[in-house]
Enzyme design. Structure first.
Site, PDB file in Angstrom:
ATOM      1  N   ARG A  99       0.869  -1.197   0.000  1.00  0.00           N
ATOM      2  CA  ARG A  99       0.000   0.000   0.000  1.00  0.00           C
ATOM      3  C   ARG A  99       0.896   1.235   0.000  1.00  0.00           C
ATOM      4  O   ARG A  99       1.644   1.471   0.952  1.00  0.00           O
ATOM      5  CB  ARG A  99      -0.898  -0.023   1.231  1.00  0.00           C
ATOM      6  CG  ARG A  99      -1.919   1.098   1.319  1.00  0.00           C
ATOM      7  CD  ARG A  99      -2.905   0.808   2.446  1.00  0.00           C
ATOM      8  NE  ARG A  99      -3.869   1.871   2.615  1.00  0.00           N
ATOM      9  CZ  ARG A  99      -4.019   2.607   3.721  1.00  0.00           C
ATOM     10  NH1 ARG A  99      -3.255   2.345   4.778  1.00  0.00           N
ATOM     11  NH2 ARG A  99      -4.919   3.552   3.792  1.00  0.00           N
ATOM     12  N   PHE A 158       1.639  10.728   1.666  1.00  0.00           N
ATOM     13  CA  PHE A 158       1.130  10.150   2.907  1.00  0.00           C
ATOM     14  C   PHE A 158       2.122   9.131   3.466  1.00  0.00           C
ATOM     15  O   PHE A 158       2.893   9.449   4.370  1.00  0.00           O
ATOM     16  CB  PHE A 158      -0.249   9.525   2.681  1.00  0.00           C
ATOM     17  CG  PHE A 158      -0.881   8.967   3.930  1.00  0.00           C
ATOM     18  CD1 PHE A 158      -0.539   9.430   5.201  1.00  0.00           C
ATOM     19  CD2 PHE A 158      -1.836   7.957   3.847  1.00  0.00           C
ATOM     20  CE1 PHE A 158      -1.132   8.908   6.348  1.00  0.00           C
ATOM     21  CE2 PHE A 158      -2.430   7.430   4.980  1.00  0.00           C
ATOM     22  CZ  PHE A 158      -2.070   7.911   6.230  1.00  0.00           C
ATOM     23  N   GLN A 184       3.331   1.471   3.086  1.00  0.00           N
ATOM     24  CA  GLN A 184       3.042   0.442   4.085  1.00  0.00           C
ATOM     25  C   GLN A 184       3.500  -0.931   3.606  1.00  0.00           C
ATOM     26  O   GLN A 184       3.263  -1.332   2.464  1.00  0.00           O
ATOM     27  CB  GLN A 184       1.540   0.399   4.394  1.00  0.00           C
ATOM     28  CG  GLN A 184       1.171  -0.595   5.494  1.00  0.00           C
ATOM     29  CD  GLN A 184      -0.304  -0.553   5.846  1.00  0.00           C
ATOM     30  OE1 GLN A 184      -0.996   0.451   5.582  1.00  0.00           O
ATOM     31  NE2 GLN A 184      -0.814  -1.605   6.454  1.00  0.00           N
ATOM     32  N   ASN A 237      -1.525  -0.879  12.343  1.00  0.00           N
ATOM     33  CA  ASN A 237      -2.352  -1.710  13.218  1.00  0.00           C
ATOM     34  C   ASN A 237      -3.800  -1.719  12.751  1.00  0.00           C
ATOM     35  O   ASN A 237      -4.177  -1.014  11.807  1.00  0.00           O
ATOM     36  CB  ASN A 237      -2.247  -1.234  14.678  1.00  0.00           C
ATOM     37  CG  ASN A 237      -2.737   0.194  14.871  1.00  0.00           C
ATOM     38  OD1 ASN A 237      -3.745   0.613  14.327  1.00  0.00           O
ATOM     39  ND2 ASN A 237      -1.999   0.971  15.667  1.00  0.00           N
ATOM     40  N   PHE A 255       4.754   1.284   8.548  1.00  0.00           N
ATOM     41  CA  PHE A 255       4.683   2.260   7.449  1.00  0.00           C
ATOM     42  C   PHE A 255       5.749   3.323   7.642  1.00  0.00           C
ATOM     43  O   PHE A 255       6.232   3.559   8.758  1.00  0.00           O
ATOM     44  CB  PHE A 255       3.290   2.880   7.318  1.00  0.00           C
ATOM     45  CG  PHE A 255       2.822   3.673   8.517  1.00  0.00           C
ATOM     46  CD1 PHE A 255       3.047   5.044   8.599  1.00  0.00           C
ATOM     47  CD2 PHE A 255       2.136   3.053   9.556  1.00  0.00           C
ATOM     48  CE1 PHE A 255       2.607   5.776   9.685  1.00  0.00           C
ATOM     49  CE2 PHE A 255       1.690   3.772  10.650  1.00  0.00           C
ATOM     50  CZ  PHE A 255       1.933   5.139  10.721  1.00  0.00           C
ATOM     51  N   LEU A 308      -2.038  10.832  13.311  1.00  0.00           N
ATOM     52  CA  LEU A 308      -1.746   9.450  13.714  1.00  0.00           C
ATOM     53  C   LEU A 308      -1.074   9.365  15.085  1.00  0.00           C
ATOM     54  O   LEU A 308      -0.872   8.259  15.598  1.00  0.00           O
ATOM     55  CB  LEU A 308      -0.851   8.778  12.666  1.00  0.00           C
ATOM     56  CG  LEU A 308      -1.420   8.717  11.240  1.00  0.00           C
ATOM     57  CD1 LEU A 308      -0.432   8.013  10.312  1.00  0.00           C
ATOM     58  CD2 LEU A 308      -2.769   8.009  11.221  1.00  0.00           C
ATOM     59  N   HIS A 347      -0.639   5.234  16.679  1.00  0.00           N
ATOM     60  CA  HIS A 347       0.356   4.315  16.109  1.00  0.00           C
ATOM     61  C   HIS A 347       1.693   4.560  16.804  1.00  0.00           C
ATOM     62  O   HIS A 347       2.054   5.712  17.072  1.00  0.00           O
ATOM     63  CB  HIS A 347       0.496   4.533  14.605  1.00  0.00           C
ATOM     64  CG  HIS A 347      -0.741   4.196  13.833  1.00  0.00           C
ATOM     65  ND1 HIS A 347      -0.942   2.976  13.237  1.00  0.00           N
ATOM     66  CD2 HIS A 347      -1.855   4.946  13.569  1.00  0.00           C
ATOM     67  CE1 HIS A 347      -2.127   2.973  12.629  1.00  0.00           C
ATOM     68  NE2 HIS A 347      -2.696   4.163  12.816  1.00  0.00           N
TER      69      HIS A 347
END
Length: 269
Positions: free
Chosen positions: A157, A162, A165, A206, A217, A226, A230
């Site tokens: 991903r 951004f 991942q 997660n 990531f 975030l 995370h």
């Protein structure tokens, strides 16, 4: 002592000095009136104190003292805002770096990924881990790099502006992977002391609180939304051009135009 604390202390000192000056001034005036030779009824002219009814008040808080207090308050408020502006202007921003942000904490272990796009080598990414802050999370990641679990796994991903991942070494689609700890496919969030302050931050992916496994990531921008959700545990130190090459094959949906593979992973000696 922080710069903000110093500024507040300076402002407090100004207020105390102003108040002391007023008391000294009134004391001198009183002495002058008591020792005024030839006019025992002499009194220094005073402005009326403020009264809610508009008339005179028995309060000893004069207009001059009020003006002094107001001025000192304005100085303190201005100083506080100036310090806030200075501190904010000197904080790291993702726009300040053509690459990853500096480490937020000491680096212990360093690991590497040798990356490929559709089978073509594109370079190495070196990541520093914050072992002293999040030792369990770092041990998990380091061991997965050492024991070959991450090798041939993908960055499944990738979303431009951004993050990238990866870490799902069982299903390669974001639904698999596991931690190194016996009987713990997932383990608890260790702490949230480190933040997603800019590009290059390494953080655990997660599926909600306390569901850390092997997925992770790497941010390409600041992602403060975030924070406290995370666990941040490292930062990219070398190979930013490789990170950007991977980012360029991503999409808004996260699907990649090319297969992004970790050809080899390990610990930097």
């Amino acid at each position: 002592m922080t710069m903000m604390q110093q500024g507040i202390r300076r402002a407090s000192n100004i207020i105390r000095m102003k108040a002391a000056s007023c008391r000294s001034y009134n004391h001198v005036s009183n002495l002058s009136s008591k020792h005024n030779v030839g006019n025992s009824n002499f009194k220094r002219p005073q402005l009326r104190a403020f009264s809610s009814s508009g008339g005179s008040s028995s309060s000893s808080f004069s207009f001059g003292q009020f003006a002094t207090f107001l001025g000192a308050g304005a100085v303190a408020f201005g100083g506080y805002n100036l310090l806030q502006w200075y501190m904010m202007s000197t904080q790291p921003s993702s726009d300040d770096y053509d690459g990853p942000v500096p480490p937020q904490a000491p680096i212990g272990t360093r690991v590497y990924f040798d990356m490929e796009l559709d089978g073509r080598p594109i370079g190495r990414i070196v990541i520093g881990l914050h072992d002293l802050i999040v030792p369990k999370t770092c041990l998990n990641f380091k061991t997965l790099c050492e024991n070959g679990k991450y090798e041939k796994s993908t960055f499944h991903r990738v979303i431009p502006n951004f993050m990238l991942q990866g870490g799902d070494y069982t299903r390669h689609n974001g639904t698999g992977g596991a931690s190194i700890f016996p009987g713990q496919e997932k383990f608890a969030d260790e702490n949230f002391r480190l933040k997603h302050v800019g590009p290059g931050i390494l953080s655990m992916a997660n599926a909600g609180p306390n569901t850390n496994g092997s997925q992770f990531f790497i941010t390409t921008v600041a992602t403060p939304h975030l924070d406290n959700r995370h666990v941040v545990f490292g930062v990219v130190e070398e190979g930013w051009e490789t990170v950007k090459a991977i980012e360029r094959v991503g999409s808004r949906s996260g699907m990649t135009e090319k297969r992004v593979v970790i050809a080899k992973a390990g610990v930097v000696e």
